[in-house]
Design a protein around this motif. Structure first.
Motif, mmCIF file in Angstrom:
data_model
loop_
_atom_site.group_PDB
_atom_site.id
_atom_site.type_symbol
_atom_site.label_atom_id
_atom_site.label_comp_id
_atom_site.label_asym_id
_atom_site.label_seq_id
_atom_site.Cartn_x
_atom_site.Cartn_y
_atom_site.Cartn_z
ATOM 1 N N MET A 19 3.454 1.638 6.990
ATOM 2 C CA MET A 19 2.061 1.906 6.610
ATOM 3 C C MET A 19 1.097 1.256 7.610
ATOM 4 O O MET A 19 0.115 1.880 8.038
ATOM 5 C CB MET A 19 1.833 1.338 5.193
ATOM 6 C CG MET A 19 0.820 2.057 4.367
ATOM 7 S SD MET A 19 1.146 3.807 4.225
ATOM 8 C CE MET A 19 -0.505 4.434 4.409
ATOM 9 N N LYS A 35 0.879 -1.165 0.000
ATOM 10 C CA LYS A 35 0.000 0.000 0.000
ATOM 11 C C LYS A 35 0.917 1.215 0.000
ATOM 12 O O LYS A 35 1.807 1.309 0.841
ATOM 13 C CB LYS A 35 -0.902 -0.043 1.244
ATOM 14 C CG LYS A 35 -2.078 0.875 1.078
ATOM 15 C CD LYS A 35 -3.120 0.697 2.148
ATOM 16 C CE LYS A 35 -4.110 1.841 2.000
ATOM 17 N NZ LYS A 35 -4.639 2.275 3.267
ATOM 18 N N ASN A 36 0.723 2.123 -0.956
ATOM 19 C CA ASN A 36 1.711 3.177 -1.130
ATOM 20 C C ASN A 36 1.572 4.309 -0.115
ATOM 21 O O ASN A 36 0.477 4.647 0.298
ATOM 22 C CB ASN A 36 1.610 3.730 -2.549
ATOM 23 C CG ASN A 36 1.930 2.660 -3.567
ATOM 24 O OD1 ASN A 36 2.859 1.880 -3.373
ATOM 25 N ND2 ASN A 36 1.141 2.592 -4.627
ATOM 26 N N TRP A 37 2.701 4.874 0.230
ATOM 27 C CA TRP A 37 2.701 6.004 1.157
ATOM 28 C C TRP A 37 2.044 7.211 0.498
ATOM 29 O O TRP A 37 2.373 7.546 -0.643
ATOM 30 C CB TRP A 37 4.135 6.382 1.536
ATOM 31 C CG TRP A 37 4.833 5.380 2.393
ATOM 32 C CD1 TRP A 37 4.311 4.222 2.883
ATOM 33 C CD2 TRP A 37 6.190 5.455 2.852
ATOM 34 N NE1 TRP A 37 5.266 3.572 3.632
ATOM 35 C CE2 TRP A 37 6.434 4.301 3.631
ATOM 36 C CE3 TRP A 37 7.222 6.365 2.688
ATOM 37 C CZ2 TRP A 37 7.650 4.049 4.232
ATOM 38 C CZ3 TRP A 37 8.445 6.125 3.287
ATOM 39 C CH2 TRP A 37 8.659 4.979 4.055
ATOM 40 N N PRO A 38 1.160 7.889 1.216
ATOM 41 C CA PRO A 38 0.504 9.056 0.617
ATOM 42 C C PRO A 38 1.469 10.238 0.425
ATOM 43 O O PRO A 38 2.575 10.252 0.963
ATOM 44 C CB PRO A 38 -0.588 9.413 1.622
ATOM 45 C CG PRO A 38 -0.179 8.789 2.902
ATOM 46 C CD PRO A 38 0.665 7.598 2.562
ATOM 47 N N LEU A 39 0.996 11.217 -0.335
ATOM 48 C CA LEU A 39 1.783 12.411 -0.647
ATOM 49 C C LEU A 39 1.446 13.523 0.347
ATOM 50 O O LEU A 39 0.278 13.705 0.706
ATOM 51 C CB LEU A 39 1.434 12.852 -2.072
ATOM 52 C CG LEU A 39 2.275 13.953 -2.702
ATOM 53 C CD1 LEU A 39 3.712 13.494 -2.929
ATOM 54 C CD2 LEU A 39 1.670 14.387 -4.049
ATOM 55 N N ALA A 93 4.466 7.711 5.447
ATOM 56 C CA ALA A 93 3.377 6.858 5.926
ATOM 57 C C ALA A 93 2.397 7.658 6.776
ATOM 58 O O ALA A 93 1.194 7.438 6.728
ATOM 59 C CB ALA A 93 3.948 5.683 6.712
ATOM 60 N N ASP A 94 2.912 8.589 7.589
ATOM 61 C CA ASP A 94 2.024 9.399 8.437
ATOM 62 C C ASP A 94 2.631 10.782 8.653
ATOM 63 O O ASP A 94 3.741 11.061 8.183
ATOM 64 C CB ASP A 94 1.747 8.694 9.770
ATOM 65 C CG ASP A 94 3.019 8.387 10.539
ATOM 66 O OD1 ASP A 94 4.053 9.042 10.277
ATOM 67 O OD2 ASP A 94 2.989 7.500 11.404
ATOM 68 N N GLU A 108 3.872 12.258 11.229
ATOM 69 C CA GLU A 108 5.125 12.298 11.979
ATOM 70 C C GLU A 108 6.314 12.016 11.055
ATOM 71 O O GLU A 108 7.334 12.704 11.090
ATOM 72 C CB GLU A 108 5.028 11.211 13.041
ATOM 73 C CG GLU A 108 5.612 11.574 14.369
ATOM 74 C CD GLU A 108 5.388 10.415 15.331
ATOM 75 O OE1 GLU A 108 4.230 9.976 15.476
ATOM 76 O OE2 GLU A 108 6.380 9.946 15.913
ATOM 77 N N MET A 109 6.160 10.989 10.223
ATOM 78 C CA MET A 109 7.237 10.650 9.293
ATOM 79 C C MET A 109 7.399 11.746 8.244
ATOM 80 O O MET A 109 8.524 12.047 7.823
ATOM 81 C CB MET A 109 6.939 9.309 8.608
ATOM 82 C CG MET A 109 8.112 8.809 7.783
ATOM 83 S SD MET A 109 7.647 7.509 6.637
ATOM 84 C CE MET A 109 7.629 6.104 7.698
ATOM 85 N N ALA A 112 1.122 3.228 10.784
ATOM 86 C CA ALA A 112 0.391 4.499 10.622
ATOM 87 C C ALA A 112 -1.113 4.251 10.717
ATOM 88 O O ALA A 112 -1.848 5.000 11.353
ATOM 89 C CB ALA A 112 0.751 5.151 9.293
ATOM 90 N N LEU A 138 6.443 15.408 -0.521
ATOM 91 C CA LEU A 138 7.139 14.135 -0.358
ATOM 92 C C LEU A 138 6.151 13.061 0.091
ATOM 93 O O LEU A 138 5.022 13.356 0.474
ATOM 94 C CB LEU A 138 8.297 14.255 0.639
ATOM 95 C CG LEU A 138 8.064 14.891 1.998
ATOM 96 C CD1 LEU A 138 7.346 13.960 2.955
ATOM 97 C CD2 LEU A 138 9.413 15.276 2.605
ATOM 98 N N HIS A 139 6.596 11.816 0.038
ATOM 99 C CA HIS A 139 5.748 10.698 0.462
ATOM 100 C C HIS A 139 6.153 10.267 1.862
ATOM 101 O O HIS A 139 7.342 10.225 2.182
ATOM 102 C CB HIS A 139 5.912 9.518 -0.489
ATOM 103 C CG HIS A 139 5.297 9.755 -1.828
ATOM 104 N ND1 HIS A 139 4.005 9.415 -2.114
ATOM 105 C CD2 HIS A 139 5.792 10.335 -2.943
ATOM 106 C CE1 HIS A 139 3.722 9.748 -3.366
ATOM 107 N NE2 HIS A 139 4.794 10.317 -3.888
ATOM 108 N N GLU A 198 5.018 5.484 -8.018
ATOM 109 C CA GLU A 198 5.172 4.051 -8.307
ATOM 110 C C GLU A 198 5.413 3.830 -9.798
ATOM 111 O O GLU A 198 6.267 3.042 -10.186
ATOM 112 C CB GLU A 198 3.937 3.274 -7.850
ATOM 113 C CG GLU A 198 3.760 3.189 -6.355
ATOM 114 C CD GLU A 198 3.472 4.544 -5.695
ATOM 115 O OE1 GLU A 198 2.722 5.346 -6.301
ATOM 116 O OE2 GLU A 198 4.008 4.811 -4.613
#
Lengths: 94, 318
Positions: free
Chosen positions: B303, A3-7, A29-30, A32-33, B306, A26-27, B97
């Motif tokens: 992910m 599942k891809n990290w959001p932008l 996961a959340d 904080e990251m 999160a 940037l991409h 991707e």
């Protein structure tokens, strides 16, 4: 799983007294990251003292196709500008 | 949309670029403009990412702590440049991707220079001095290109690039002022990197298929041959200061033109490397794809974590 990290959109205040400005995206996961990554990607040379991150999908943007109806009405409202009003040269401090 | 309407939109678009207006992501643009920009920006991003590999090779073996922190910072900058460029590219409606997939499958290209090996420490000097030098010449005009997100990314890239070249030249200088063996290392690195650096500026104008359109869109402000001449003219005096000899017997100052004349470039070699037959093409791709695949579990774990945190936050609020 894959599942891809959001932008995320990154806004940086370069020093106190200035506003946050859009620096890029940037991409992550959340949130904080996204903050941690933004520090490494956009402030490697002390470019900032504060960072905001906003998930890109949460931004609502105007559409340039509607620029006419959105922004053109302001063009003929010259009376909003001080130079519209003629005053005698003797008037000071105005 | 009718053909006449499309033509009208195209004309307005070309006029905006001619007037030095910037194009922003949500503006209407011709499909060809979008595609060309995706190709160029992604190729540029891929080059930054693959460009980390030949230098990463020397981080653990840098000869001093000073050299090590500089090299580490340079490689980190390249990762950063790749990321600025990928996100600029994504504003054109392609996902990260898809971009990675194009790199990993070989569909997208990256700069052929990174398919040469870095066999000695002097290569870190030559790469910084020549490869980053040629990159700067290529990149500075792009700070003014018509696509806003690309231009903004390039301004940031160019600001950071100058340190890369200077640290490379300093390595060369140190070697050239050292023992004869060290100077020999520097000369050997120049011998191997000179011609690939000239090729880096792209095929000759006669062979370059995209030049004309790219000039119009300000994706290019000077032709490949002009950039190459500029690179040679500014680099030859630098080699003189180092006391090194450029490996080109035909290199000669031309009083009449005010430029250096130079020898024939081996374009067969260039095309061989572009087509995947350079000394390190396979190694580079294996390293890149390997890193991506071996990192899958880390990306997935981040992910899941999160998502778990999000669920917890919601259930707490209820």
């Amino acid at each position: 799983m894959e599942k891809n990290w959001p932008l995320w959109e990154i806004f940086v205040r370069s020093k106190n007294g200035l506003e946050h400005r859009h620096f890029g995206s940037l991409h992550a996961a959340d949130a904080e990251m996204a903050l941690e990554n933004a520090r490494d990607v956009y402030t490697r040379r002390s470019e900032g003292v504060s960072i905001w991150v906003v998930e890109s999908k949460d931004i609502t943007a105007s559409n340039p196709e509607n620029n006419g109806e959105l922004f053109e009405p302001a063009h003929d409202k010259v009376y909003r500008h001080p130079t519209f009003y003629t005053l005698p040269d003797e008037i000071k401090h105005m | 949309m009718s053909e006449a309407q499309l033509k009208n939109l195209e004309e307005i678009f070309e006029q905006r670029i001619a007037n030095d207006e910037k194009i922003e992501p949500k503006d209407w643009m011709p499909e060809k403009y979008r595609k060309t920009h995706i190709r160029q920006i992604s190729q540029h991003a891929h080059s930054e990412i693959v460009g980390m590999l030949p230098e990463g090779n020397w981080i653990t073996r840098a000869p001093s702590l000073r050299r090590k922190v500089a090299l580490l910072a340079k490689v980190q900058d390249e990762a950063g440049h790749g990321l600025y460029l990928y996100s600029a590219c994504e504003t054109l409606g392609i996902s990260r991707e898809e971009l990675y997939e194009q790199l990993h499958s070989g569909k997208a290209k990256y700069s052929s220079i990174f398919n040469y090996p870095t066999v000695s420490w002097a290569d870190m000097g030559a790469v910084g001095w020549l490869v980053d030098g040629a990159a700067i010449i290529n990149q500075v005009p792009l700070c003014n290109t018509s696509y806003g997100p690309y231009a903004r990314a390039m301004i940031r890239v160019c600001k950071e690039e100058s340190f890369h070249q200077r640290q490379g030249f300093e390595i060369m200088m140190k070697l050239c002022n050292g023992a004869p063996e060290q100077k020999e290392m520097a000369q050997d690195a120049l011998n191997r990197w000179w011609w690939p650096s000239l090729m880096m500026l792209g095929p000759t104008d006669a062979e370059s298929v995209h030049t004309e359109q790219s000039m119009k869109w300000k994706l290019k402000r000077k032709t490949n041959d002009e950039l190459r001449q500029q690179f040679i003219d500014q680099t030859v005096p630098q080699a003189d200061i180092l006391g090194l000899t450029i490996p080109d017997p035909d290199l000669k100052w031309n009083e009449e033109t005010g430029h250096y004349d130079f020898g024939e470039i081996d374009w067969d070699e260039f095309w061989q490397v572009v087509k995947g037959h350079g000394p390190c093409n396979k190694e580079r791709m294996n390293a890149r794809v390997g890193a991506w695949e071996e990192g899958t579990w880390v990306r997935d774990a981040a992910m899941s974590y999160a998502e778990k945190k999000k669920v917890r936050k919601i259930s707490k609020a209820v």
